[in-house]
Scaffold this motif. Sequence first.
Motif, PDB file in Angstrom:
ATOM      1  N   ALA A 670       0.984  -1.054  -0.110  1.00 16.97           N
ATOM      2  CA  ALA A 670       0.200  -0.474  -0.251  1.00 16.97           C
ATOM      3  C   ALA A 670       0.670   1.612  -0.164  1.00 16.97           C
ATOM      4  O   ALA A 670       0.745   2.095  -0.758  1.00 16.97           O
ATOM      5  N   THR A 671       2.544   1.364   0.682  1.00 15.30           N
ATOM      6  CA  THR A 671       2.715   2.393   0.611  1.00 15.30           C
ATOM      7  C   THR A 671       3.428   3.079  -0.556  1.00 15.30           C
ATOM      8  O   THR A 671       3.368   3.810  -1.220  1.00 15.30           O
ATOM      9  N   ILE A 672       3.776   0.880  -1.389  1.00 20.84           N
ATOM     10  CA  ILE A 672       4.721   1.263  -2.165  1.00 20.84           C
ATOM     11  C   ILE A 672       3.547   2.345  -3.407  1.00 20.84           C
ATOM     12  O   ILE A 672       4.128   3.507  -3.820  1.00 20.84           O
ATOM     13  N   LYS A 673       2.440   1.828  -3.090  1.00 29.20           N
ATOM     14  CA  LYS A 673       1.229   2.481  -4.573  1.00 29.20           C
ATOM     15  C   LYS A 673       0.940   3.761  -4.052  1.00 29.20           C
ATOM     16  O   LYS A 673       1.477   4.652  -5.086  1.00 29.20           O
ATOM     17  N   GLY A 674       1.116   3.966  -2.871  1.00 25.34           N
ATOM     18  CA  GLY A 674       0.908   5.521  -2.492  1.00 25.34           C
ATOM     19  C   GLY A 674       2.280   6.661  -2.999  1.00 25.34           C
ATOM     20  O   GLY A 674       2.184   7.360  -3.647  1.00 25.34           O
ATOM     21  N   THR A 675       4.176   6.062  -2.516  1.00 21.54           N
ATOM     22  CA  THR A 675       4.620   6.437  -3.445  1.00 21.54           C
ATOM     23  C   THR A 675       4.770   6.413  -4.532  1.00 21.54           C
ATOM     24  O   THR A 675       4.747   8.004  -5.133  1.00 21.54           O
ATOM     25  N   ASP A 706      17.652   6.080 -12.430  1.00 23.06           N
ATOM     26  CA  ASP A 706      18.456   4.664 -12.281  1.00 23.06           C
ATOM     27  C   ASP A 706      17.510   4.161 -10.355  1.00 23.06           C
ATOM     28  O   ASP A 706      18.024   3.356 -10.659  1.00 23.06           O
ATOM     29  N   GLN A 707      17.738   4.729 -10.494  1.00 21.52           N
ATOM     30  CA  GLN A 707      16.781   4.595  -8.847  1.00 21.52           C
ATOM     31  C   GLN A 707      15.557   3.731  -8.839  1.00 21.52           C
ATOM     32  O   GLN A 707      15.833   3.413  -8.476  1.00 21.52           O
ATOM     33  N   LEU A 708      15.198   4.291 -10.330  1.00 23.37           N
ATOM     34  CA  LEU A 708      13.474   3.656 -10.738  1.00 23.37           C
ATOM     35  C   LEU A 708      14.032   2.262 -11.018  1.00 23.37           C
ATOM     36  O   LEU A 708      12.761   1.558 -11.224  1.00 23.37           O
ATOM     37  N   ASN A 709      14.558   2.355 -12.012  1.00 23.76           N
ATOM     38  CA  ASN A 709      15.333   1.001 -12.029  1.00 23.76           C
ATOM     39  C   ASN A 709      15.666   0.297 -11.207  1.00 23.76           C
ATOM     40  O   ASN A 709      15.320  -1.234 -10.922  1.00 23.76           O
ATOM     41  N   PHE A 710      16.715   0.406  -9.833  1.00 23.13           N
ATOM     42  CA  PHE A 710      17.005  -0.365  -8.737  1.00 23.13           C
ATOM     43  C   PHE A 710      15.025  -0.349  -8.370  1.00 23.13           C
ATOM     44  O   PHE A 710      15.673  -1.888  -7.301  1.00 23.13           O
ATOM     45  N   ALA A 711      14.262   0.205  -8.240  1.00 20.63           N
ATOM     46  CA  ALA A 711      13.289  -0.243  -7.353  1.00 20.63           C
ATOM     47  C   ALA A 711      12.424  -1.851  -8.529  1.00 20.63           C
ATOM     48  O   ALA A 711      11.980  -1.949  -7.457  1.00 20.63           O
ATOM     49  N   ALA A 734      10.247  -5.345  -0.154  1.00 24.65           N
ATOM     50  CA  ALA A 734       9.264  -4.419  -0.845  1.00 24.65           C
ATOM     51  C   ALA A 734      10.414  -3.176   0.087  1.00 24.65           C
ATOM     52  O   ALA A 734       9.680  -1.899  -0.771  1.00 24.65           O
ATOM     53  N   GLN A 735       9.931  -3.663   1.455  1.00 24.25           N
ATOM     54  CA  GLN A 735      10.641  -2.032   1.610  1.00 24.25           C
ATOM     55  C   GLN A 735      11.709  -1.910   1.220  1.00 24.25           C
ATOM     56  O   GLN A 735      12.071  -0.269   1.031  1.00 24.25           O
ATOM     57  N   GLN A 736      12.772  -2.465   0.598  1.00 28.38           N
ATOM     58  CA  GLN A 736      13.925  -1.850  -0.227  1.00 28.38           C
ATOM     59  C   GLN A 736      13.292  -0.869  -1.118  1.00 28.38           C
ATOM     60  O   GLN A 736      13.650  -0.253  -2.233  1.00 28.38           O
ATOM     61  N   HIS A 737      12.372  -1.446  -1.996  1.00 30.17           N
ATOM     62  CA  HIS A 737      11.269  -0.961  -3.344  1.00 30.17           C
ATOM     63  C   HIS A 737      10.921   0.480  -2.503  1.00 30.17           C
ATOM     64  O   HIS A 737      11.371   1.490  -3.344  1.00 30.17           O
ATOM     65  N   PHE A 738      10.604   0.370  -1.631  1.00 29.85           N
ATOM     66  CA  PHE A 738       9.886   1.563  -1.354  1.00 29.85           C
ATOM     67  C   PHE A 738      11.390   2.544  -0.879  1.00 29.85           C
ATOM     68  O   PHE A 738      10.875   4.173  -1.312  1.00 29.85           O
ATOM     69  N   GLN A 739      12.308   2.016  -0.603  1.00 34.07           N
ATOM     70  CA  GLN A 739      13.687   3.093  -0.039  1.00 34.07           C
ATOM     71  C   GLN A 739      13.535   3.743  -1.637  1.00 34.07           C
ATOM     72  O   GLN A 739      14.492   4.768  -1.749  1.00 34.07           O
ATOM     73  N   TYR A 740      13.881   2.783  -2.859  1.00 33.38           N
ATOM     74  CA  TYR A 740      14.313   3.616  -4.064  1.00 33.38           C
ATOM     75  C   TYR A 740      14.027   4.543  -4.221  1.00 33.38           C
ATOM     76  O   TYR A 740      13.466   5.681  -4.920  1.00 33.38           O
ATOM     77  N   GLN A 741      12.363   4.127  -3.824  1.00 33.76           N
ATOM     78  CA  GLN A 741      11.457   5.381  -4.717  1.00 33.76           C
ATOM     79  C   GLN A 741      11.444   6.196  -3.982  1.00 33.76           C
ATOM     80  O   GLN A 741      11.322   7.311  -4.822  1.00 33.76           O
ATOM     81  N   VAL A 742      11.227   6.362  -2.659  1.00 28.27           N
ATOM     82  CA  VAL A 742      12.368   7.390  -1.239  1.00 28.27           C
ATOM     83  C   VAL A 742      12.928   8.009  -2.780  1.00 28.27           C
ATOM     84  O   VAL A 742      13.050  10.126  -2.398  1.00 28.27           O
ATOM     85  N   LYS A 743      14.400   7.795  -2.966  1.00 28.56           N
ATOM     86  CA  LYS A 743      15.233   8.543  -3.586  1.00 28.56           C
ATOM     87  C   LYS A 743      14.673   9.082  -4.741  1.00 28.56           C
ATOM     88  O   LYS A 743      15.469  10.740  -5.023  1.00 28.56           O
TER      89      LYS A 743
END
Length: 765
Positions: A670-675, A706-711, A734-743
């Motif tokens: 859900a967090t990933i979707k919001g981000t 780049d960050q989105l590719n990591f995501a 999933a948390q790591q996915h979110f971290q890349y999104q944040v960046k």
Amino acid sequence: MKLSFKNMVAAATVLGVSLAAGVSANAQDTLQDVMKKRGLTEKDILSAAKTYTPTGGRDEFIAFASGGQSGQIIVYGIPSMRILKYISVFTPEPWQGYGFDEESKKVLAMGNMNDQEITWGDVHHPAISETNGEYDGRYLFTNDKANPRIAVIDLHDFETKQIVVNPVFKSNHGGAFVTPNTDYVIEAAQYPAPLTNEYVPLSQFNEKYRGGVTYWKFDRKKGRIIPEESFTVEMPPYSQDLSDFGKGPSDGWSFTNSFCTERYVGGIENGRPPFEAGCSQKDTDFFHMVNWKKAAELVKAGKANKINGHDVLSIDTAVKEGILYLVPEPKSPHGMDVSPDGKFMIVAGKLDTHASVYSFEKIMGLIKAKDFAGKDPYGIPILDMKKSLHLQLSVGLGPLHTQYDSKPCIVYTSIYVDSQVTKWNYCEGKVLDKLNIHYNIGHLMTMEGDSVKPKGKYLVSMNKLAIDRFNPVGPLHPQNHQLIDISGDKMQLLYDMPIPLGEPHYAVAIAAETLKPIIRYKVGWNSREDVKHEYRSRPGREKVVRDGTNVHVYGTLIRSHITPEIVEVEQGDTVYFHMTNLERAQDQTHGFAVDMHNANLSVEPGKTATAKIVAKNAGVFPYFCSEFCSALHLEMQGYLLVKPKGTKSDASGPSVGTKYTEADYKGELATIKGTQDVINSVVGFITSQNYTDFKPVVALVEDATDQLNFAADAEKKHKAAAEKKDWQNATLWAQQHFQYQVKAADIGLRAKTYLEEHGSKTVKK
Ligand code: RUQ
Ligand code: CUA
């Protein structure tokens, strides 16, 4: 009544004078209000307007100032006087990892003397490389007055690349100055000593002690001094001082002044009068003129002797070949400054009120006609002082150094004792203006003042004392650089800049646009040697290789993790952490520090640097990124585990930590979707604009991509784990996915702000 500070305060209060402390302007104040509250005059406001640089603004000139005893170079902008960088040269500097990474330790070790490690230096005279007499902004040189050494700094990344130790001197001062095409860098000795490394009693001073001038050959392509092609011209045991190279008509010659030509040796402890008494007896000392081009040919022709493996042209050879002359100059001179057209040399004697302008043409006439006034005890021809002079002018008490303006015939001389700058005309011999400075000026500097085309505009006065100019900070005061406007007839003092690092000596300033430093290295770069690093690593290729008791970690750094995160070794091992920064984004430097092992790296984008650790003690040592690089900077961490010799590794691996369930995974999704919604809106805005017209934004967009590719990579992993109902790994990935999104979002927002602040235009809806 004795005036104490206390009753001064009382008097001030009664008179309604507000003391500086406690006066503060409000944001809504008008200019008039602020001037009144802070007691500013119109002249102050004018000065402020000339130096103030609005946020994001750039400077017109960049100054490289000597950092004195700090062994560093201070880089600042003019006219803002904002310090931009300290370049560590002779001294370790932890923020830049200089003297802490293995690569820069090698640079510092080039400066060792007689196997003695020397970790301080006294930087006096920086010089910028020149092409046809103009500053080209490629390299910077400086001397170390404490130990006879010269350093080379490459201005493509502002790092020190080389230190050379003078093979025959025991001290120096007259360096660094460069020839008009930077084929040589000059270094003159200071205190006479034997050129060999032997003990020689002072009773043999006249016979065995010597001075000299070294010409360091510089290879412009490699950006390094070539010691094997460098040479020294032997000089009498006078204390050689500042030097300068000729240009234009005087190109091919160098000029070095001297003091204590009395050759007096003190011995106050034996009842002899001190050095200072014996060294200022005569009214004149000598400046030495050397035809260095001819000297270089003589060395090539084998006319030099080897001393300590280094080519030295003897005084006898130099005299016989007609390449060395002495010209009398007012006693205890200090400056030696050749005019931009190369026709004049200005010298000032500290113990004389005059500045002396020598004519190169007249001097050459005398040499041609063999019209000499005599010989010194070593057989060197001495010219007649009067016949060599263009003119002399009384400029003040204790004149030192002279700098040239862009306007013809106009110069500025520092007046140490009077604490003044004197502006004068050296063609006609007229004083034009005097300005008080604070206090006791040493060197001074005009923009590109050493080049054939000085730029004028500003003058910086480098003062030895600050006394009362700044808020007190204890007995050791900051130094004071003062900015002076020289664009008009009268000089105008604009600004005081405290320097809390070391004593200012000389500085050089170059038009900012001439400098073209890089913003990142090619990935896997050893910046200290400017070659590909043999231990570089690429993403996914990180590894740990053991070679006997040496453990090589090929690691990487990228927001916000260190790879590898756990390194286990045995007590007694030597661990080399070779860390490559994989970032391409501007200003994304990572640090790398290992607790309790005196290890810190500064790893700028693309750089590979090595921290060497000797695992003397068993234990647990966290390592981490020491540069606040991202929101999860503190999480950029790892463990160096040092187990006692012979202990087996614990096969169970690290403990699991918090346990996660399917519900946790769903929460992450859900967090990933919001981000992702936020990212989409930012991307929508950026791509609706003419963003490709903005270079910094293009770079940010690349970084975000780049960050989105990591995501996307992390997304695959959490989905795969979820399919296997491995909720633990699914949740963590999933948390790591979110971290890349944040960046990515962080970078995207920065790009959006930039576009808004720089007035981008909508190109599509
Ligand atoms: S110094 S203040 Cu150049 Cu070393 Cu004159
Ligand atoms: Cu990387 Cu902090």
